[in-house]
Design a protein around this motif. Structure first.
Motif, mmCIF file in Angstrom:
data_model
loop_
_atom_site.group_PDB
_atom_site.id
_atom_site.type_symbol
_atom_site.label_atom_id
_atom_site.label_comp_id
_atom_site.label_asym_id
_atom_site.label_seq_id
_atom_site.Cartn_x
_atom_site.Cartn_y
_atom_site.Cartn_z
ATOM 1 N N GLU A 86 -4.638 -10.446 -4.080
ATOM 2 C CA GLU A 86 -5.209 -10.525 -4.795
ATOM 3 C C GLU A 86 -4.431 -9.620 -5.950
ATOM 4 O OE1 GLU A 86 -8.413 -7.592 -3.876
ATOM 5 O OE2 GLU A 86 -9.814 -9.571 -2.989
ATOM 6 N N THR A 87 -2.892 -9.277 -5.249
ATOM 7 C CA THR A 87 -2.931 -8.060 -6.174
ATOM 8 C C THR A 87 -1.603 -9.500 -6.812
ATOM 9 O OG1 THR A 87 -1.734 -7.516 -4.715
ATOM 10 C CG2 THR A 87 -3.521 -6.219 -5.702
ATOM 11 N N PRO A 142 0.665 -1.523 0.241
ATOM 12 C CA PRO A 142 -0.478 -0.084 0.063
ATOM 13 C C PRO A 142 0.857 1.453 0.232
ATOM 14 C CG PRO A 142 -0.903 -1.090 1.240
ATOM 15 C CD PRO A 142 0.679 -2.699 0.801
ATOM 16 N N ASP A 190 -3.590 -6.177 5.913
ATOM 17 C CA ASP A 190 -3.037 -5.780 3.996
ATOM 18 C C ASP A 190 -3.325 -7.000 3.892
ATOM 19 O OD1 ASP A 190 -3.372 -3.158 4.084
ATOM 20 O OD2 ASP A 190 -1.118 -2.959 4.696
ATOM 21 N N ARG A 214 -5.340 -7.719 0.206
ATOM 22 C CA ARG A 214 -5.096 -7.659 -1.333
ATOM 23 C C ARG A 214 -3.628 -7.142 -1.295
ATOM 24 N NH1 ARG A 214 -4.301 -0.985 -1.647
ATOM 25 N NH2 ARG A 214 -2.353 -1.123 -2.638
#
Ligand SMILES: [Zn+2]
Length: 409
Positions: free
Chosen positions: A112-113, A73, A106, A109
């Motif tokens: 998924e990424t 992030p 996180d 995230r």
């Protein structure tokens, strides 16, 4: 798929598959993304056949300590991370374990990424600190350590979350009731107990209130200490002997990971320890942006160092396939057993004079260097350094074109 018996047939290599105690000249056949057969002179038609005479064929390597969260992030922390597909496949690595870059806050995230979209199989340790281990301020805040939530995530995504991690923890103020010397270690072990997963400890820095021996005593059998040969740990006593408490810890089932990194591998500790039998259970790179061009470079470079220190080739492969697979609860990985995912590394062992650097600006010279020639991930040729299996350009049809790595139909 192709109508042929096999999609890809890798012929005549020296196949080293420690899980099956195999080290012999053999063929490896792949079909539908899986290992179909391994054996000498396999019969059967294949859509593509590659001769690997003079090369070593191993299961796809597992690098069980690296940092592969380039979509982190905060931008400043993103820069610390590498892209797993960009850096790993060319070293024969088909599975990585991200060692707690990501905290529990996180994780979705990260999943998924990175985990869900990488070609390299990405497994993860959850950092006990909410913000993860490149957010060092989060790692210093006991209120951000949540054993229950970390364990919940580890259990809910138990196929990809393989351990709980803590790395950096200190205080510039006196320790308090909330901020005790062992708060991060204790919270990590608690999460490991709740999730029934091993823990990995980086343990930087050690302090008088938080000595290294205290960490080793707290660890459970199956837990891992990484950076085992870093300069700051009392690996050797004043007479150059491996510290007794470390040998006893090994007997108790405490595991030791190399975790090379930018600062954690010193020949001055590692070579003397190797000669006395205090050997890494797992070889790993701790790869991140600061060491991809430095002493760590990649997992093969670290295996090459160990060949020069004296470790047999089969053992370097064992400690980058079978051992990390079992350590992190995925014994189906790191093997060429028929039916397993077709992850394969093809290596060349060069003999000559080679020099290697450690993290303390010291050099070791030895006769061995491993190079990756070909990587197969899930049956797909993902890296092919020497155009293996391709026709000479003078022999190739005028309109010959196939996307690199796609097995021809
Ligand atoms: Zn690390």
């Amino acid at each position: 798929m192709s109508g042929k018996q096999y999609d890809l047939l890798l012929k005549n290599g020296r196949v080293i598959d420690p899980a099956n105690r195999l080290d012999q000249r053999a063929d490896v056949a792949i079909r539908d993304g899986k290992i179909a057969a391994v054996g000498p002179r396999l019969e059967g038609q294949a859509a593509k056949t590659i001769d690997l005479s003079g090369l070593i064929v191993t299961p796809g390597l597992i690098d069980c300590h690296c940092h592969v969260y380039p979509t982190f992030p905060q931008a400043e922390n993103r820069l610390y991370n590498i892209n797993a597909d960009a850096h790993m496949l060319q070293a024969g690595v088909t599975t990585v374990v991200d060692a707690g870059t990501c905290g529990w806050r996180d994780f979705m995230r990260f999943k998924e990424t990175v985990i869900d979209v990488s070609e390299v199989r990405v497994l993860a340790m959850i950092n006990i600190a909410a913000g993860g281990m490149v957010c060092m301020e989060s790692e210093q805040k006991p209120e951000e350590f949540n054993s229950g939530v970390a364990a919940e995530i580890a259990r809910a995504y138990g196929d990809v979350v393989v351990a709980i991690k803590t790395a950096h923890y200190w205080t510039h103020k006196p320790f308090t009731d909330e901020h005790r010397p062992w708060t991060s270690v204790d919270a990590t072990i608690r999460a490991g107990e709740l999730a029934r997963k091993p823990c990995m400890f980086d343990f930087y820095p050690w302090l008088p209130e938080r000595p290294y021996q205290g960490l080793i005593e707290r660890m459970r059998p199956g837990d891992v200490h990484t950076h085992m040969y870093a300069q700051q740990f009392p690996v050797l006593d004043e007479n150059g002997r491996v510290s007794d408490f470390l040998l006893k810890a090994k007997q108790r089932g405490i595991r030791f990971d190399l975790g090379h990194g930018a600062g954690s591998f010193w020949f001055r500790n590692a070579v003397l320890a190797y000669r006395q039998g205090f050997v890494p259970d797992t070889l790993s790179s701790d790869l991140y942006m600061e060491n991809i061009h430095g002493a760590a470079l990649n997992l093969l470079n670290i295996m090459s160092k160990y060949l020069c220190i004296g470790m047999p080739l089969q053992e370097t492969i064992n400690r980058t396939t079978v051992e990390p697979a079992r350590q992190f609860g995925h014994p189906e990985l790191g093997t060429l057993s028929p039916g397993s995912c077709a992850d394969v590394a093809v290596l060349k062992l060069h003999e000559g004079d080679f020099d290697y650097a450690d993290c303390g600006n010291a050099r070791l010279r030895g006769p061995w260097r491993l190079e990756c020639k070909l990587t197969v991930r899930g049956g797909r040729i993902a890296f092919n350094r020497d155009a293996l299996g391709m026709p000479e350009w003078t022999e190739a049809p005028a309109a010959y074109w196939t996307s690199p790595g796609i097995v021809e139909p």
